[in-house]
Write an enzyme that holds these catalytic residues in place. Structure first.
Site, PDB file in Angstrom:
ATOM      1  CG  ASP A  79      42.723  39.353  44.464  1.00 37.72           C
ATOM      2  OD1 ASP A  79      42.575  38.115  44.656  1.00 37.72           O
ATOM      3  OD2 ASP A  79      43.864  39.998  44.253  1.00 37.72           O
ATOM      4  CG  HIS A 224      40.284  42.721  40.739  1.00 40.97           C
ATOM      5  ND1 HIS A 224      41.152  42.622  39.706  1.00 40.97           N
ATOM      6  CD2 HIS A 224      40.986  42.867  41.913  1.00 40.97           C
ATOM      7  CE1 HIS A 224      42.406  42.747  40.363  1.00 40.97           C
ATOM      8  NE2 HIS A 224      42.105  42.917  41.528  1.00 40.97           N
TER       9      HIS A 224
END
Length: 268
Positions: A79, A224
């Site tokens: 993400d 991430h």
């Protein structure tokens, strides 16, 4: 997340993400219906067997696709990219021959690294939508949700020629209102079951340990690539999971032969 779309510095974004994730884990609240990748896959096969394969079901695997009924599949997702760490991640993925799903963030990411967006969409990787400014969609009006999602989709389509069909709501926050807008925009929602809270640590060994602890067949891993400790942990995560018999696939491959259905929420 902020009520206005003003830019956030990385340290501020990290703090907000950490606080939001903690709040979400404590409340455990959810106002949506979710389907697991496995159940979506099984439903598609059943529809094909019954001669009823139609919209949202291809009935058969695409040529060369992994059969997750037989393989021990797991999806690796990232993400809030691209970031300065993305080139190193792309090199690792290419060397390891792993395809992943990226849920891209717009402001200060897609608009800052357009060339990386193009690179991220190569080698079988899938690009998804993580909104333009990471606002919590459940707090927004429908028109504001459309703006957050359409802006990102428009820019990715402009850069790559392909419009995302997957979306990950910031903080995993979704509801019937968000699902309705996603259905209108042709976006399926993708949540996760395995994360390392890498926004709160730079300890790559800890990130590695946390991911392996909760890894499971037909699971979806959330990381991430914008945080310093994450990318260095990826090679070890890939090697360790492969040693356990896992096959890495993208989210659409995890669902196949079902096709991601706009508006629906998928969660292992």
């Amino acid at each position: 997340m902020p009520k206005t779309p003003r830019p956030l510095r990385r340290t501020a974004l990290t703090a907000v993400l950490a606080a939001a994730a903690m709040a979400f884990s404590l409340t455990g609240c959810a106002t949506y219906d979710a389907q697991s990748p496995k159940s979506a896959r099984e439903a598609a096969y059943k529809a094909a067997d019954d001669g009823k394969a139609g919209a949202g079901s291809q009935g058969a695997l695409p040529a060369g696709a992994v059969d997750c009924r037989k393989a021990k599949c797991i999806a690796l997702t990232f993400d809030a990219g691209p970031s300065e760490h993305t080139p190193a991640l792309l090199k690792i993925l290419a060397e390891k021959k792993v395809r992943v799903t990226f849920f891209l963030l717009g402001h200060n990411h897609v608009d800052k690294y357009p060339d990386l967006v193009r690179q991220m969409g190569q080698n079988g990787n899938v690009l998804g939508n993580h909104t333009w400014t990471h606002r919590r969609l459940t707090d927004l009006k429908p028109d504001e949700i459309r703006t957050e999602l359409n802006h990102l989709d428009d820019q990715v389509e402009k850069l790559t020629g392909r419009r995302p069909t997957l979306m990950r709501p910031p903080q995993g926050r979704t509801d019937k209102k968000v699902s309705k807008v996603c259905k209108e925009l042709g976006l399926a929602q993708v949540l996760w079951n395995d994360t390392a809270s890498d926004y709160a640590t730079t300890d790559s060994a800890l990130i590695h340990k946390r991911i392996l602890k909760d890894a499971e067949r037909d699971g979806i891993i959330l990381l991430h690539d914008l945080y310093k400790g994450t990318v260095p942990a990826v090679p070890g995560i890939i090697d360790a999971l492969r040693a356990q018999g896992y096959t890495f696939v993208t989210v659409p491959e995890l669902l196949a032969p079902a096709a991601p259905e706009p508006g629906k929420v998928y969660r292992p």
